[in-house]
Design an enzyme around this catalytic site. Structure first.
Site, short mmCIF file in Angstrom:
data_model
loop_
_atom_site.label_atom_id
_atom_site.label_comp_id
_atom_site.label_asym_id
_atom_site.label_seq_id
_atom_site.Cartn_x
_atom_site.Cartn_y
_atom_site.Cartn_z
N LYS A 196 0.81 -1.24 0.00
CA LYS A 196 0.00 0.00 0.00
C LYS A 196 0.84 1.29 0.00
O LYS A 196 0.39 2.30 -0.51
CB LYS A 196 -0.93 0.03 1.23
CG LYS A 196 -2.10 -0.92 1.14
CD LYS A 196 -3.05 -0.67 2.30
CE LYS A 196 -4.12 -1.72 2.38
NZ LYS A 196 -5.14 -1.41 3.39
N ASP A 202 -10.00 3.18 2.23
CA ASP A 202 -10.17 2.63 3.59
C ASP A 202 -10.84 3.62 4.54
O ASP A 202 -11.76 3.27 5.28
CB ASP A 202 -8.82 2.20 4.18
CG ASP A 202 -8.29 0.93 3.54
OD1 ASP A 202 -9.11 0.10 3.10
OD2 ASP A 202 -7.06 0.77 3.49
#
Ligand code: ATR
Length: 267
Positions: free
Chosen positions: A67, A103
């Site tokens: 990520k 997220d």
């Protein structure tokens, strides 16, 4: 599938247990979108990102451990993802790759579906990548955040970056906030009997959210439910962050219920 099928996928390592393929493929077929989504076990993220360009992959989800490192290989990164310092979503627009982070948005959607966060105190347990994304997400919705973490330096660092307060986990007697979000892995299978905070720290009427989704009802959520708290399970955040990806990639409204059902079916 035919010669015009659009390809999507998830880049991570490991990815063998990812629920994203089931979630996204069920969404594609529910809306009649000619796309397919695969799990790619990626060791070298730079080479894999070049693969997106080379093969004309339309979009990917990015997960652990890529990520942060994926950012170096993209053409552009959205403002919120840049602030979080991590990308979990990539879209390929005619060869230009842009990164986003869904997220925080997923966490906010899961939370605001059940309660108001603006001008309210939110305690976030943990100070890792998930806490960062959730923290930036709820702060941008107007919440006041307190980070609670086992390791003091890590917690203090994140709190400073967020402009939040910090308390060491060992210091917490009672949580004086209406909303608590667990972003640690405590309670995740096979350690489902563990709980990240002592029962007496919770109070009736609080909203308790857990980002752990395996098991769906963690010990924290079961305890909270028994005490009369509102609870939000990890499937909600998983599905809402996936819904953001779906909408970004296809331009269509995400079939939330189908996605939820697909994920619950796997768990
Ligand atoms: P993620 O990217 O999913 O957030 P991470 O970066 O590894 O994962 O962060 C995990 C978080 O869970 C950390 O805040 C960690 O606390 P420490 O900073 O003290 O390591 C927390 N965590 C993990 N296991 C824990 C445990 N058994 N008790 C308390 N906190 C725990």
């Amino acid at each position: 599938m035919n010669s015009t099928t659009s390809l999507y996928g998830i880049f991570g390592n490991p990815v063998g247990h990812s629920l994203s393929p089931v979630m996204h493929n069920s969404a594609f077929s529910a809306v009649g979108y000619n796309g397919t989504y695969l799990a790619f076990k990626v060791i070298d993220i730079g080479t894999a990102v070049n693969g997106i360009r080379a093969l004309g992959i339309k979009g990917v989800s990015v997960t652990i451990p890529h990520k942060v490192s994926v950012i170096d290989f993209l053409d552009d990164v959205d403002e919120q993802a840049r602030r979080i310092g991590a990308v979990n979503t990539v879209i390929n627009r005619d060869g230009v790759l842009k990164g986003y982070n869904s997220d925080g948005l997923g966490a906010v959607k899961a939370l605001t579906e059940k309660t108001v966060v603006r001008d309210r105190d939110v305690v976030i347990l943990g100070a890792g990548g998930s806490a960062r994304a959730v923290g930036f997400g709820v702060i941008s919705e107007g919440a006041r955040v307190t980070i609670v973490n086992r390791t003091v330096e890590k917690g203090e660092r994140l709190a400073r970056e967020l402009g939040a307060e910090f308390h060491p986990l060992s210091d917490i007697k009672k949580i004086d906030a209406p909303i608590l979000i667990n972003t640690t892995s405590v309670g995740m299978s096979p350690h489902a009997n563990e709980i990240p905070v002592k029962e007496e720290m919770l109070d009736m009427g609080m909203v308790i959210m857990d980002i752990v989704y395996n098991p769906v009802k963690t010990r924290l959520l079961k305890t909270a439910e028994a005490m009369g708290c509102e609870t939000i399970d990890g499937v909600a955040m998983l599905v809402y962050q996936g819904a953001f990806q779906f909408e970004l990639w296809t331009g269509m409204k995400a079939p939330i219920d189908v996605m939820k059902k697909a994920v619950y079916g796997e768990l």
